[in-house]
Design a protein around this motif. Structure first.
Motif, PDB file in Angstrom:
ATOM      1  N   LEU A  86       0.846  -1.004  -0.108  1.00 49.17           N
ATOM      2  CA  LEU A  86      -0.047  -0.151   0.059  1.00 49.17           C
ATOM      3  C   LEU A  86       0.989   1.252   0.203  1.00 49.17           C
ATOM      4  CD1 LEU A  86      -2.596  -1.014   2.578  1.00 49.17           C
ATOM      5  CD2 LEU A  86      -3.158  -0.950   0.126  1.00 49.17           C
ATOM      6  N   GLY A  87       2.099   1.049   0.615  1.00 42.96           N
ATOM      7  CA  GLY A  87       3.000   2.082  -0.147  1.00 42.96           C
ATOM      8  C   GLY A  87       3.314   3.608   1.449  1.00 42.96           C
ATOM      9  N   LEU A  88       2.858   2.609   2.708  1.00 39.62           N
ATOM     10  CA  LEU A  88       2.459   3.513   3.742  1.00 39.62           C
ATOM     11  C   LEU A  88       3.584   3.699   4.680  1.00 39.62           C
ATOM     12  CD1 LEU A  88      -1.341   1.871   4.554  1.00 39.62           C
ATOM     13  CD2 LEU A  88      -0.760   3.864   3.980  1.00 39.62           C
ATOM     14  N   SER A  89       3.940   4.816   4.956  1.00 41.28           N
ATOM     15  CA  SER A  89       4.495   5.316   6.609  1.00 41.28           C
ATOM     16  C   SER A  89       4.266   3.949   7.480  1.00 41.28           C
ATOM     17  CB  SER A  89       4.517   6.041   6.720  1.00 41.28           C
ATOM     18  OG  SER A  89       3.606   6.499   7.433  1.00 41.28           O
ATOM     19  N   THR A  90       5.475   4.127   8.001  1.00 46.88           N
ATOM     20  CA  THR A  90       5.370   3.220   9.590  1.00 46.88           C
ATOM     21  C   THR A  90       4.316   3.944  10.762  1.00 46.88           C
ATOM     22  OG1 THR A  90       7.401   2.078   9.953  1.00 46.88           O
ATOM     23  CG2 THR A  90       6.405   2.433  11.547  1.00 46.88           C
ATOM     24  N   SER A  91       4.230   5.015  10.628  1.00 50.87           N
ATOM     25  CA  SER A  91       3.306   6.014  11.100  1.00 50.87           C
ATOM     26  C   SER A  91       1.716   5.551  10.807  1.00 50.87           C
ATOM     27  CB  SER A  91       3.650   7.572  11.439  1.00 50.87           C
ATOM     28  OG  SER A  91       3.349   8.297   9.951  1.00 50.87           O
ATOM     29  N   ASP A  92       1.680   5.754   9.272  1.00 50.57           N
ATOM     30  CA  ASP A  92       0.285   5.745   9.455  1.00 50.57           C
ATOM     31  C   ASP A  92      -0.242   4.031   8.892  1.00 50.57           C
ATOM     32  OD1 ASP A  92       0.003   7.975   7.990  1.00 50.57           O
ATOM     33  OD2 ASP A  92       1.159   7.267   5.746  1.00 50.57           O
ATOM     34  N   VAL A  93       0.575   2.810   9.165  1.00 49.72           N
ATOM     35  CA  VAL A  93       0.295   1.985   9.399  1.00 49.72           C
ATOM     36  C   VAL A  93       0.138   1.531  11.073  1.00 49.72           C
ATOM     37  CG1 VAL A  93       0.621  -0.175  10.418  1.00 49.72           C
ATOM     38  CG2 VAL A  93       1.545   0.308   8.143  1.00 49.72           C
ATOM     39  N   GLN A  94       0.356   2.232  12.336  1.00 47.63           N
ATOM     40  CA  GLN A  94      -0.488   2.177  13.274  1.00 47.63           C
ATOM     41  C   GLN A  94      -1.200   3.360  13.913  1.00 47.63           C
ATOM     42  OE1 GLN A  94       3.261   4.422  14.934  1.00 47.63           O
ATOM     43  NE2 GLN A  94       4.275   2.419  15.522  1.00 47.63           N
ATOM     44  N   ARG A  95      -1.555   3.918  12.864  1.00 42.87           N
ATOM     45  CA  ARG A  95      -1.988   5.350  12.639  1.00 42.87           C
ATOM     46  C   ARG A  95      -4.065   4.576  12.587  1.00 42.87           C
ATOM     47  NH1 ARG A  95      -3.487  11.541  10.981  1.00 42.87           N
ATOM     48  NH2 ARG A  95      -4.987  11.595  11.579  1.00 42.87           N
ATOM     49  N   TYR A  96      -3.345   3.987  11.219  1.00 45.05           N
ATOM     50  CA  TYR A  96      -4.295   3.263  10.477  1.00 45.05           C
ATOM     51  C   TYR A  96      -4.954   1.709  10.352  1.00 45.05           C
ATOM     52  CZ  TYR A  96      -4.947   8.164   8.988  1.00 45.05           C
ATOM     53  OH  TYR A  96      -5.390   9.631   8.724  1.00 45.05           O
ATOM     54  N   TRP A  97      -4.788   1.137  11.918  1.00 45.40           N
ATOM     55  CA  TRP A  97      -4.127  -0.564  11.334  1.00 45.40           C
ATOM     56  C   TRP A  97      -5.038  -0.628  11.414  1.00 45.40           C
ATOM     57  CZ3 TRP A  97       0.260  -3.836  12.229  1.00 45.40           C
ATOM     58  CH2 TRP A  97      -0.511  -5.718  12.197  1.00 45.40           C
ATOM     59  N   GLY A  98      -6.058  -1.751  10.817  1.00 45.31           N
ATOM     60  CA  GLY A  98      -7.139  -2.377  10.331  1.00 45.31           C
ATOM     61  C   GLY A  98      -8.309  -2.285   9.817  1.00 45.31           C
TER      62      GLY A  98
END
Length: 283
Positions: free
Chosen positions: A43-55
């Motif tokens: 998805l080309g996401l940053s680590t912070s994006d994954v943490q923020r939008y997990w699920g």
């Protein structure tokens, strides 16, 4: 004879194997992707994006947006989703309104859904037909036309105990025979909040006793509804209606319900044969 028939069948099989297969048939049903560490790279996401939008379910194109709608229609559980790109709906595409029946978040993430077109006589119509205890935010709807019966909005038709924030609507909203028509929401109730939103589209219709508003058509209920820091720059001009028609620049009608409109302004024409007002026509 049997050998000859077998040879003919083999020839037909070879011919059909060489014929092109349609993209939709080849691709099959679109599967939604949930954001996680396993899907971060895809998805080309940053680590912070994954943490923020997990699920959250990631929506990158029209096919995934339609798949999200189908998924919502089969569940009453809260479902979170986020746009990762602008989405353009092809000409001729008839949109089926989304319904978030029991919570969930739809985050536009600053992106836009473009060329939204709906033509129906149904009620509860918009990008979302119905929101209940849900949140829609950071979304732009640009271009297209929504034509429906009653409870019609550019973003949501019927908004119950929900929040819409930082959303912008720029399309025509038209009701030829119904009521409760708004640029952002057709109808709000149950302590709903519309904040930091704007309408730029034309709000219009033709009915004997309709209610039109630049942001919200009508808001009622025993609990307080809020419209804050919103503005309207789209004309609110119902036509051909009788003296029962009501139109307001921000909200058309609140009646005797508890309703708060704070720090809002209208900068567009508001006309009606019946009652009209630059902020609200009847409160």
């Amino acid at each position: 004879m049997k050998k000859r028939m077998l040879s003919i069948l083999l020839v037909f099989c070879m011919i059909f194997s060489m014929m092109p297969v349609s993209a939709s048939a080849a691709a099959g049903p679109t599967e939604l992707i949930q954001i996680s560490w396993d899907t971060q790279e895809k998805l080309g996401l940053s680590t912070s994006d994954v943490q923020r939008y997990w699920g959250y379910y990631a929506i990158r194109n029209a096919a995934e947006l339609f798949a999200y709608g189908e998924f919502l229609s089969g569940t009453y559980d809260p479902v979170n989703a986020i746009l990762l790109h602008d989405i353009f709906l092809e000409a001729g595409t008839q949109w089926t309104p989304l319904c978030m029946n029991d919570g969930g978040i739809f985050d536009g993430n600053g992106y836009a859904i473009k060329n939204l077109n709906i033509q129906t006589t149904n009620n509860n119509v918009g990008l979302f037909g119905y929101l209940r205890q849900a949140t829609v935010k950071n979304l732009t709807i640009s271009g297209g036309m929504v034509t429906a019966g009653a409870y019609v909005g550019g973003l949501v038709g019927f908004c119950s105990a929900s929040t819409v924030e930082d959303c912008y609507v720029d399309l025509v909203v038209y009701s030829p025979s119904g009521s409760k028509v708004g640029g952002v929401a057709g109808y709000t109730t149950g302590e709903s909040t519309i904040t930091r939103c704007a309408n730029y589209g034309h709000i219009t219709g033709r009915a004997s006793s309709s209610i039109f508003g630049g942001i919200v058509g009508q808001g009622t209920g025993s609990k307080t509804n809020y419209i804050t820091y919103c503005y309207n720059r789209g004309p609110v001009t119902p036509h051909g209606a009788s003296s029962g028609c009501i139109a307001g620049g921000i909200v058309g009608y609140t009646g005797t319900s508890v309703y708060q409109v704070n720090n809002c302004y209208n900068a567009a024409p508001v006309t009606s044969i019946g009652i009209s007002g630059t902020i609200t026509s009847y409160m």
